[in-house]
Scaffold this motif. Structure first.
Motif, PDB file in Angstrom:
ATOM      1  N   THR A  76       0.775  -1.154   0.008  1.00 53.47           N
ATOM      2  CA  THR A  76       0.112   0.142  -0.066  1.00 53.47           C
ATOM      3  C   THR A  76       0.922   1.258   0.075  1.00 53.47           C
ATOM      4  N   LEU A  77       1.758   1.225   0.662  1.00 51.23           N
ATOM      5  CA  LEU A  77       2.790   2.536   0.903  1.00 51.23           C
ATOM      6  C   LEU A  77       3.506   2.508  -0.337  1.00 51.23           C
ATOM      7  N   ILE A  78       4.008   1.636  -0.895  1.00 52.96           N
ATOM      8  CA  ILE A  78       4.688   1.640  -2.264  1.00 52.96           C
ATOM      9  C   ILE A  78       3.784   2.307  -3.265  1.00 52.96           C
ATOM     10  N   SER A  79       2.504   1.758  -3.311  1.00 60.92           N
ATOM     11  CA  SER A  79       1.511   2.206  -4.494  1.00 60.92           C
ATOM     12  C   SER A  79       1.171   3.801  -3.927  1.00 60.92           C
ATOM     13  N   LEU A  80       1.788   4.605  -2.942  1.00 65.53           N
ATOM     14  CA  LEU A  80       1.581   5.802  -3.077  1.00 65.53           C
ATOM     15  C   LEU A  80       2.061   6.558  -3.961  1.00 65.53           C
ATOM     16  N   GLY A  81       3.349   5.981  -4.465  1.00 64.34           N
ATOM     17  CA  GLY A  81       4.230   6.579  -5.472  1.00 64.34           C
ATOM     18  C   GLY A  81       5.375   7.334  -4.716  1.00 64.34           C
ATOM     19  N   GLU A  82       6.322   7.524  -5.394  1.00 67.80           N
ATOM     20  CA  GLU A  82       7.659   8.088  -5.079  1.00 67.80           C
ATOM     21  C   GLU A  82       7.460   9.540  -4.438  1.00 67.80           C
ATOM     22  N   SER A  83       6.664  10.421  -4.963  1.00 62.46           N
ATOM     23  CA  SER A  83       6.618  11.820  -4.466  1.00 62.46           C
ATOM     24  C   SER A  83       5.926  11.896  -3.136  1.00 62.46           C
ATOM     25  N   GLU A  84       4.976  10.988  -2.901  1.00 64.79           N
ATOM     26  CA  GLU A  84       4.234  11.075  -1.648  1.00 64.79           C
ATOM     27  C   GLU A  84       5.203  10.290  -0.559  1.00 64.79           C
ATOM     28  N   LEU A  85       5.760   9.085  -0.946  1.00 61.38           N
ATOM     29  CA  LEU A  85       6.797   8.443   0.102  1.00 61.38           C
ATOM     30  C   LEU A  85       7.795   9.548   0.556  1.00 61.38           C
ATOM     31  N   LYS A  86       8.410  10.218  -0.567  1.00 58.36           N
ATOM     32  CA  LYS A  86       9.447  11.062   0.064  1.00 58.36           C
ATOM     33  C   LYS A  86       8.984  12.075   0.635  1.00 58.36           C
ATOM     34  N   GLN A  87       7.685  12.680   0.360  1.00 62.86           N
ATOM     35  CA  GLN A  87       7.134  13.719   1.345  1.00 62.86           C
ATOM     36  C   GLN A  87       7.123  13.018   2.706  1.00 62.86           C
ATOM     37  N   ILE A  88       6.616  11.853   3.013  1.00 59.61           N
ATOM     38  CA  ILE A  88       6.525  11.344   4.403  1.00 59.61           C
ATOM     39  C   ILE A  88       7.853  11.004   5.050  1.00 59.61           C
ATOM     40  N   ILE A  89       9.049  10.583   4.362  1.00 60.42           N
ATOM     41  CA  ILE A  89      10.258  10.542   4.802  1.00 60.42           C
ATOM     42  C   ILE A  89      10.888  11.978   5.444  1.00 60.42           C
ATOM     43  N   ASP A  90      10.566  13.035   4.585  1.00 54.01           N
ATOM     44  CA  ASP A  90      11.308  14.175   4.685  1.00 54.01           C
ATOM     45  C   ASP A  90      10.236  15.026   5.830  1.00 54.01           C
ATOM     46  N   GLU A  91       9.077  15.023   6.011  1.00 50.30           N
ATOM     47  CA  GLU A  91       8.242  15.604   6.909  1.00 50.30           C
ATOM     48  C   GLU A  91       8.355  14.690   8.190  1.00 50.30           C
ATOM     49  N   ASP A  92       8.071  13.491   8.256  1.00 54.27           N
ATOM     50  CA  ASP A  92       7.850  12.756   9.497  1.00 54.27           C
ATOM     51  C   ASP A  92       8.922  11.785   9.797  1.00 54.27           C
TER      52      ASP A  92
END
Length: 294
Positions: free
Chosen positions: A248-264
Motif C-alpha cells: 500500500t505504501l509503495i503504491s502511494l508513489g515516489e513523491s508522496e513517500l518522499k514527502q512522508i520521509i522528509d516531513e515525518d
C-alpha cells in the motif's frame, strides 16, 4: 461469555424446499468489541451485522467472499463486515463509542444507533470480472428485518432473519448469534404460514443461546423436520499483514513517500478492520521508496 466455540450449521427442511442456517458468533463479536472498544449499542449493531455476514458467507463457495456495508443516518456511521466461505469474518464500525438509552422494549436501541434511513450494500466477489452488487434501503434499522428485506428484494428469496447480541454490564458479549430461514419454490401457502408462525413465536435468539440451546435445537424449534447437512467453525480473521501494508505504501508513489520521509521520518498505518498498527522507520521507508522508483 459462553464457553462454546463459535459455530455455524446449515440444513434443509420440508423435502429440500426450505434452507436453514444457524450460527453462534459470541467469541467473534467479543474479539471485535475488544479490538475496537465498542460501547454496548455499537457492539450490538456491529455484532448483528457480523452475524448476518457469517451466514451469508456460508452461502458462498470456494474462494468467493462478500462485504456488507450498512450506511444509515444514525450516530454510529457506517458498519462494514467481510466474510468468506471458510467461516472467516472481520468488521468494524465508524463510531465505536455510541451508546444510547434503551428503547421502549428495554433493549439496546440498535435502530437509534444505525438510523432508520440509508442503505445496506452487499458486494460479492464471485471470481468473475465484475463483482455482484445489491442494495436495499434500510427499513427498520434493527438489521434483522433489514436483511430479511434484502433477501426478498435483492436476491428474490423470501427469508426470515433473526440476529441478536446480548451485552453484559461490563460491556463484554454474553452471547451472539442468529438464523436465516429461506423459502425455496414449491411451498404451499399453508406450509409458509406454519413457518411464519414458528418464526413469530420464537423467543429472542440471545435468550435461547444464553439458556444453552444448541444450534440444531434452535433450528428444530423453527423447522421440526430439519436435517442438518454440515457445519463449520466461525472465527475472526483479518487479511492485513506487514507485506500488504508495504505494498500500500509503495503504491502511494515516489513523491508522496518522499514527502512522508522528509516531513515525518516515519509512518504508522492502522488497519480499519482489526486495529493493528504497522510502524515503519525512516530506513524502512527509504527501502520502500527505492521499490517505488522501479
Amino acid at each position: 461469555m459462553s464457553n462454546k466455540q463459535d459455530r455455524l450449521i446449515r440444513g434443509t427442511a420440508m423435502d429440500g424446499r426450505v434452507r436453514a442456517f444457524a450460527v453462534r458468533t459470541t467469541e467473534l463479536v467479543e474479539e471485535l468489541r475488544r479490538r475496537h472498544d465498542t460501547f454496548p449499542t455499537a457492539t450490538a449493531a456491529m455484532g448483528r451485522t457480523l452475524t448476518a455476514a457469517a451466514m451469508m458467507g456460508a452461502m458462498l463457495k470456494g474462494e468467493e467472499k462478500l462485504t456488507i456495508q450498512v450506511k444509515g443516518d444514525g450516530p454510529i456511521g457506517q458498519i462494514v463486515a467481510d466474510a468468506n466461505a471458510h467461516g472467516e469474518v472481520r468488521g468494524y464500525v465508524d463510531n465505536p463509542h455510541v451508546h444510547l438509552p434503551s428503547n421502549s422494549l428495554g433493549k439496546l436501541d440498535v435502530a437509534g444507533a444505525v438510523g432508520t434511513s440509508g442503505y445496506i450494500y452487499v458486494t460479492k466477489d464471485l471470481g468473475l470480472k465484475e463483482p455482484y452488487r445489491g442494495s436495499v434501503p434500510i427499513i427498520s434499522g434493527e438489521l434483522g428485518e433489514d436483511f430479511t428485506y434484502y433477501f426478498a428484494k435483492s436476491e428474490q428469496t423470501p427469508s426470515a432473519v433473526g440476529l441478536g447480541v446480548l451485552v453484559d454490564t461490563d460491556n463484554s458479549v454474553i452471547v451472539a448469534g442468529g438464523f436465516i430461514i429461506q423459502l425455496l419454490p414449491g411451498l404451499s401457502d399453508d406450509e409458509i404460514t406454519v413457518i411464519e408462525q414458528a418464526v413469530g413465536s420464537l423467543p429472542p435468539v440471545t435468550s435461547l443461546l444464553d439458556q444453552g440451546l444448541e444450534l440444531d435445537e434452535m433450528l428444530r424449534w423453527l423447522l421440526p423436520d430439519v436435517k442438518v447437512l454440515d457445519g463449520m467453525d466461525i472465527h475472526f480473521k483479518c487479511q492485513c499483514s506487514h507485506e500488504r501494508v508495504e505494498r500500500t505504501l509503495i503504491s502511494l508513489g515516489e513523491s508522496e513517500l518522499k514527502q512522508i520521509i522528509d516531513e515525518d521520518g516515519r509512518a504508522e498505518v492502522q488497519c480499519h478492520f482489526c486495529n493493528e498498527t504497522y510502524s515503519f522507520n525512516k530506513e524502512q521507508l527509504e527501502h520502500l521508496l527505492e521499490q517505488a522508483k522501479k
